[in-house]
Design a protein around this motif. Structure first.
Motif, PDB file in Angstrom:
ATOM      1  N   GLY A 460      68.589 -32.943  27.387  1.00 19.90           N
ATOM      2  CA  GLY A 460      68.552 -32.284  28.686  1.00 19.90           C
ATOM      3  C   GLY A 460      69.120 -33.262  29.717  1.00 19.90           C
ATOM      4  O   GLY A 460      70.142 -33.887  29.507  1.00 19.90           O
ATOM      5  N   PRO A 461      68.435 -33.459  30.834  1.00 16.63           N
ATOM      6  CA  PRO A 461      68.916 -34.415  31.831  1.00 16.63           C
ATOM      7  C   PRO A 461      68.517 -35.852  31.536  1.00 16.63           C
ATOM      8  O   PRO A 461      68.936 -36.764  32.235  1.00 16.63           O
ATOM      9  CB  PRO A 461      68.240 -33.923  33.122  1.00 16.63           C
ATOM     10  CG  PRO A 461      66.957 -33.322  32.658  1.00 16.63           C
ATOM     11  CD  PRO A 461      67.265 -32.685  31.312  1.00 16.63           C
ATOM     12  N   LEU A 462      67.712 -36.058  30.507  1.00 14.93           N
ATOM     13  CA  LEU A 462      67.171 -37.382  30.217  1.00 14.93           C
ATOM     14  C   LEU A 462      68.152 -38.194  29.377  1.00 14.93           C
ATOM     15  O   LEU A 462      68.514 -37.797  28.276  1.00 14.93           O
ATOM     16  CB  LEU A 462      65.831 -37.255  29.488  1.00 14.93           C
ATOM     17  CG  LEU A 462      65.055 -38.555  29.242  1.00 14.93           C
ATOM     18  CD1 LEU A 462      64.602 -39.155  30.559  1.00 14.93           C
ATOM     19  CD2 LEU A 462      63.864 -38.285  28.346  1.00 14.93           C
ATOM     20  N   GLU A 463      68.569 -39.344  29.909  1.00 17.80           N
ATOM     21  CA  GLU A 463      69.477 -40.218  29.175  1.00 17.80           C
ATOM     22  C   GLU A 463      68.717 -40.930  28.070  1.00 17.80           C
ATOM     23  O   GLU A 463      67.648 -41.486  28.290  1.00 17.80           O
ATOM     24  CB  GLU A 463      70.113 -41.233  30.118  1.00 17.80           C
ATOM     25  CG  GLU A 463      71.181 -42.073  29.446  1.00 17.80           C
ATOM     26  CD  GLU A 463      71.862 -43.035  30.403  1.00 17.80           C
ATOM     27  OE1 GLU A 463      72.780 -43.744  29.962  1.00 17.80           O
ATOM     28  OE2 GLU A 463      71.464 -43.078  31.582  1.00 17.80           O
ATOM     29  N   CYS A 464      69.273 -40.905  26.859  1.00 20.05           N
ATOM     30  CA  CYS A 464      68.608 -41.476  25.682  1.00 20.05           C
ATOM     31  C   CYS A 464      69.574 -42.344  24.901  1.00 20.05           C
ATOM     32  O   CYS A 464      70.768 -42.409  25.191  1.00 20.05           O
ATOM     33  CB  CYS A 464      68.082 -40.353  24.762  1.00 20.05           C
ATOM     34  SG  CYS A 464      66.858 -39.275  25.498  1.00 20.05           S
ATOM     35  N   ARG A 465      69.045 -43.010  23.897  1.00 17.70           N
ATOM     36  CA  ARG A 465      69.848 -43.729  22.919  1.00 17.70           C
ATOM     37  C   ARG A 465      69.354 -43.376  21.523  1.00 17.70           C
ATOM     38  O   ARG A 465      68.138 -43.228  21.305  1.00 17.70           O
ATOM     39  CB  ARG A 465      69.739 -45.252  23.102  1.00 17.70           C
ATOM     40  CG  ARG A 465      70.343 -45.779  24.387  1.00 17.70           C
ATOM     41  CD  ARG A 465      71.860 -45.655  24.393  1.00 17.70           C
ATOM     42  NE  ARG A 465      72.442 -46.225  25.605  1.00 17.70           N
ATOM     43  CZ  ARG A 465      72.600 -45.555  26.740  1.00 17.70           C
ATOM     44  NH1 ARG A 465      72.219 -44.282  26.819  1.00 17.70           N
ATOM     45  NH2 ARG A 465      73.144 -46.132  27.795  1.00 17.70           N
ATOM     46  N   LEU A 466      70.295 -43.246  20.601  1.00 18.65           N
ATOM     47  CA  LEU A 466      69.965 -43.142  19.184  1.00 18.65           C
ATOM     48  C   LEU A 466      70.213 -44.519  18.589  1.00 18.65           C
ATOM     49  O   LEU A 466      71.367 -44.953  18.457  1.00 18.65           O
ATOM     50  CB  LEU A 466      70.822 -42.092  18.487  1.00 18.65           C
ATOM     51  CG  LEU A 466      70.560 -41.932  16.984  1.00 18.65           C
ATOM     52  CD1 LEU A 466      69.164 -41.382  16.731  1.00 18.65           C
ATOM     53  CD2 LEU A 466      71.614 -41.033  16.336  1.00 18.65           C
ATOM     54  N   PHE A 467      69.136 -45.224  18.273  1.00 21.95           N
ATOM     55  CA  PHE A 467      69.238 -46.568  17.707  1.00 21.95           C
ATOM     56  C   PHE A 467      69.251 -46.486  16.186  1.00 21.95           C
ATOM     57  O   PHE A 467      68.455 -45.744  15.588  1.00 21.95           O
ATOM     58  CB  PHE A 467      68.052 -47.435  18.148  1.00 21.95           C
ATOM     59  CG  PHE A 467      68.078 -47.812  19.607  1.00 21.95           C
ATOM     60  CD1 PHE A 467      68.980 -48.756  20.079  1.00 21.95           C
ATOM     61  CD2 PHE A 467      67.199 -47.230  20.498  1.00 21.95           C
ATOM     62  CE1 PHE A 467      68.998 -49.106  21.421  1.00 21.95           C
ATOM     63  CE2 PHE A 467      67.208 -47.573  21.844  1.00 21.95           C
ATOM     64  CZ  PHE A 467      68.113 -48.515  22.311  1.00 21.95           C
ATOM     65  N   LYS A 468      70.119 -47.272  15.574  1.00 25.09           N
ATOM     66  CA  LYS A 468      70.133 -47.393  14.121  1.00 25.09           C
ATOM     67  C   LYS A 468      69.638 -48.784  13.737  1.00 25.09           C
ATOM     68  O   LYS A 468      70.097 -49.788  14.281  1.00 25.09           O
ATOM     69  CB  LYS A 468      71.541 -47.185  13.559  1.00 25.09           C
ATOM     70  CG  LYS A 468      71.620 -47.357  12.040  1.00 25.09           C
ATOM     71  CD  LYS A 468      73.043 -47.186  11.519  1.00 25.09           C
ATOM     72  CE  LYS A 468      73.103 -47.373  10.004  1.00 25.09           C
ATOM     73  NZ  LYS A 468      74.482 -47.230   9.470  1.00 25.09           N
ATOM     74  N   PHE A 469      68.688 -48.816  12.806  1.00 25.32           N
ATOM     75  CA  PHE A 469      68.155 -50.075  12.281  1.00 25.32           C
ATOM     76  C   PHE A 469      68.363 -50.091  10.765  1.00 25.32           C
ATOM     77  O   PHE A 469      67.956 -49.152  10.080  1.00 25.32           O
ATOM     78  CB  PHE A 469      66.663 -50.216  12.592  1.00 25.32           C
ATOM     79  CG  PHE A 469      66.338 -50.127  14.055  1.00 25.32           C
ATOM     80  CD1 PHE A 469      66.454 -51.227  14.887  1.00 25.32           C
ATOM     81  CD2 PHE A 469      65.903 -48.927  14.611  1.00 25.32           C
ATOM     82  CE1 PHE A 469      66.143 -51.150  16.237  1.00 25.32           C
ATOM     83  CE2 PHE A 469      65.593 -48.826  15.961  1.00 25.32           C
ATOM     84  CZ  PHE A 469      65.719 -49.945  16.778  1.00 25.32           C
ATOM     85  N   GLU A 470      68.989 -51.124  10.275  1.00 23.96           N
ATOM     86  CA  GLU A 470      69.183 -51.273   8.830  1.00 23.96           C
ATOM     87  C   GLU A 470      68.091 -52.185   8.300  1.00 23.96           C
ATOM     88  O   GLU A 470      68.062 -53.378   8.598  1.00 23.96           O
ATOM     89  CB  GLU A 470      70.569 -51.861   8.545  1.00 23.96           C
ATOM     90  CG  GLU A 470      71.702 -50.951   8.988  1.00 23.96           C
ATOM     91  CD  GLU A 470      73.069 -51.556   8.744  1.00 23.96           C
ATOM     92  OE1 GLU A 470      73.126 -52.612   8.075  1.00 23.96           O
ATOM     93  OE2 GLU A 470      74.068 -50.986   9.209  1.00 23.96           O
ATOM     94  N   MET A 471      67.176 -51.593   7.516  1.00 20.57           N
ATOM     95  CA  MET A 471      66.038 -52.347   6.988  1.00 20.57           C
ATOM     96  C   MET A 471      66.460 -52.986   5.670  1.00 20.57           C
ATOM     97  O   MET A 471      66.366 -52.385   4.612  1.00 20.57           O
ATOM     98  CB  MET A 471      64.831 -51.426   6.801  1.00 20.57           C
ATOM     99  CG  MET A 471      64.496 -50.570   8.021  1.00 20.57           C
ATOM    100  SD  MET A 471      64.335 -51.538   9.538  1.00 20.57           S
ATOM    101  CE  MET A 471      62.965 -52.583   9.099  1.00 20.57           C
TER     102      MET A 471
END
Length: 484
Positions: A460-471
């Motif tokens: 929606g109007p909320l700025e986000c991030r999709l974080f990727k973590f390699e375990m």
């Protein structure tokens, strides 16, 4: 015909890939030639394409990422509101719908010199109404809640483009969500995020904070080749009944799509093409159901600490016409364990923003303040962030970070939860790829894990991030010293 396919901000690349896949389907090729515009390098809120008018049916049925499919009616330069009236009144609206149908007009803008979008909307609405009255002797009524026909106009600094909305209700409303948890993720955003993870059917997918199951249901429907518009297209016959916990009416085949209320799509040739599209989709569904006959065969599973949300997930899974019951447990994320025999494990989650998860207390009461309402659509259907330039985007990011940091300072328990969850990922999920959607730009530091990638998105109007973590898998201990 020209179309503009609207999507959430940041999903233009996966949308372009999806449009190419839809266009390459044999049943889509049978409709005629498709030419998809070049993928934009910055957020545009959608992708344009040229295709036969029948493509509107295929796009609405098959696109998981689109919010709406807009059919371009006209484009012209303008300087004042009267120019909008002249352009709209010159279009043959009587060829598309009748004066007996209800109408809604929306106008969006990017750097428009006009002082009032409300006045611009009024001029376009008046032009359409006057045109139909002059031609038919009657005028349509306006219905802003549940219109039969939606007209959309978009203004740039010098150009106006007028569209007919072929979708009707927004396409993220699949028809299976009868209940919701706290501000659920929209289905088309979830589908776009799944494409960013690289997950493919057959891989293990796990969401330890699954809520009402949006990620997992979208993934299961992908694996089973169930079109996102299947329920609205009436492919299951009688629609499922809402439960007593329903928070809003189900979107059903009675709502359908906007194109079904437009004259050209009710001609016999287009009706035949619509039947052919649905039959081809059904054949694909039957083939995939043989490949994945049970919920267990999908290797898709989840967990959530909230018993009510787990129950909602089960109901949504069944209404989405998925096999059996979902593989889900009521469990604290800190105690979640990997599924048995995972295949290239992918974890995907959207944790509640700024809250502490407790075993019986659910997900708290503040999430609705942080996320947009599920049913709420931005006034600008090309996504609100298009109004901002690069400087405004940077400023918005800084403001979001400051706001979230302030919340974190007020909620040390949640910060401690994230630290513990990060350690749990290291201990229990080595070898997995973990993806986290969050509005908290400081999340990697709180998890104490370095991200390998971050993708900007808008919920929606909320700025986000999709974080990727390699375990990464733990290295075996060096016992050479003990052997000396």
């Amino acid at each position: 015909m020209r179309f503009f396919v609207v999507c959430p901000g940041g999903l233009e690349v996966p949308l372009a890939q999806e449009l190419a896949e839809i266009a390459s389907r044999p049943d889509s090729k049978a409709l005629g030639a498709w030419v998809i515009d070049k993928t934009p390098t910055s957020p545009t809120g959608g992708i344009g394409l040229a295709a036969p008018i029948s493509a509107a049916m295929a796009l609405n049925l098959h696109s998981r990422i689109a919010s709406r499919v807009l059919l371009q009616m006209a484009q012209a330069p303008y300087r004042q509101e009267e120019d909008l009236y002249k352009l709209a009144s010159g279009l043959a609206w009587e060829d598309w719908f009748t004066s007996k149908q209800t109408l809604r007009v929306d106008v969006t803008a990017h750097r428009s010199p006009l002082k009032s979008l409300n006045f611009a909307t009024l001029k376009i609405k008046d032009a359409i109404v006057d045109r139909l009255r002059d031609v038919t002797g009657d005028r349509p009524s306006i219905d802003t809640a549940f219109p039969d026909v939606r007209v959309q106009a978009h203004l740039t600094a010098t150009q106006v483009t007028i569209y007919l909305d072929t979708s009707g209700e927004a396409l993220f409303k699949r028809g299976w969500r009868d209940e919701k948890g706290d501000a659920p993720l929209k289905e088309n955003l979830a589908a776009g995020i799944l494409s960013f993870t690289g997950w493919k059917p057959g891989q293990t997918l796990f969401d330890p904070m699954c809520g009402s199951g949006t990620f997992l249901i979208e993934a299961a429907q992908m694996a089973l080749a169930i079109p996102p518009g299947a329920i609205r297209a009436g492919m299951y016959g009688d629609d499922v009944k809402p439960s007593r916990l329903a928070y809003r009416p189900l979107i059903t085949s009675a709502h359908g799509f906007g194109f079904q209320r437009l004259k050209p799509f009710n001609e016999s040739a287009e009706q035949k093409r619509w039947v052919d599209l649905k039959e081809a989709a059904l054949a694909g569904m039957l083939a995939k159901r043989k490949q994945y006959p049970s919920a267990d065969s999908l290797s898709i599973c989840g967990g959530d600490i909230n018993e009510k949300l787990v129950s909602m997930f089960r109901g949504n899974w069944q209404r989405a016409q998925l096999p059996d019951q979902p593989i889900v447990r009521q469990v604290d994320a800190l105690a979640a364990k990997p599924p048995a025999n995972p295949r290239d494990g992918v974890m995907l989650l959207n944790p509640p923003y700024g809250e502490r998860l407790v075993i019986k207390g659910g997900r708290g009461q503040d999430r609705n303040q942080a996320e947009s309402s599920y049913d709420e659509e931005p006034e600008n259907r090309f996504e609100l962030h298009l109004e901002t330039g690069r400087q405004s985007a940077k400023r918005s990011s800084r403001e979001s970070l400051k706001r979230l940091q302030a919340q974190e300072e007020q909620d040390p328990k949640f910060v401690e939860f994230l630290r513990q969850f990060g350690q749990h990922l290291k201990d229990a999920f080595s070898g997995w790829n973990v993806f986290v959607l969050t509005a908290d730009m400081a999340l990697p530091g709180q998890l104490r894990i370095k991200e390998s990638k971050r993708t900007p998105l808008f919920n929606g109007p909320l700025e986000c991030r999709l974080f990727k973590f390699e375990m990464h898998a733990k290295r075996p201990a060096d016992n050479s010293a003990d052997m000396e």
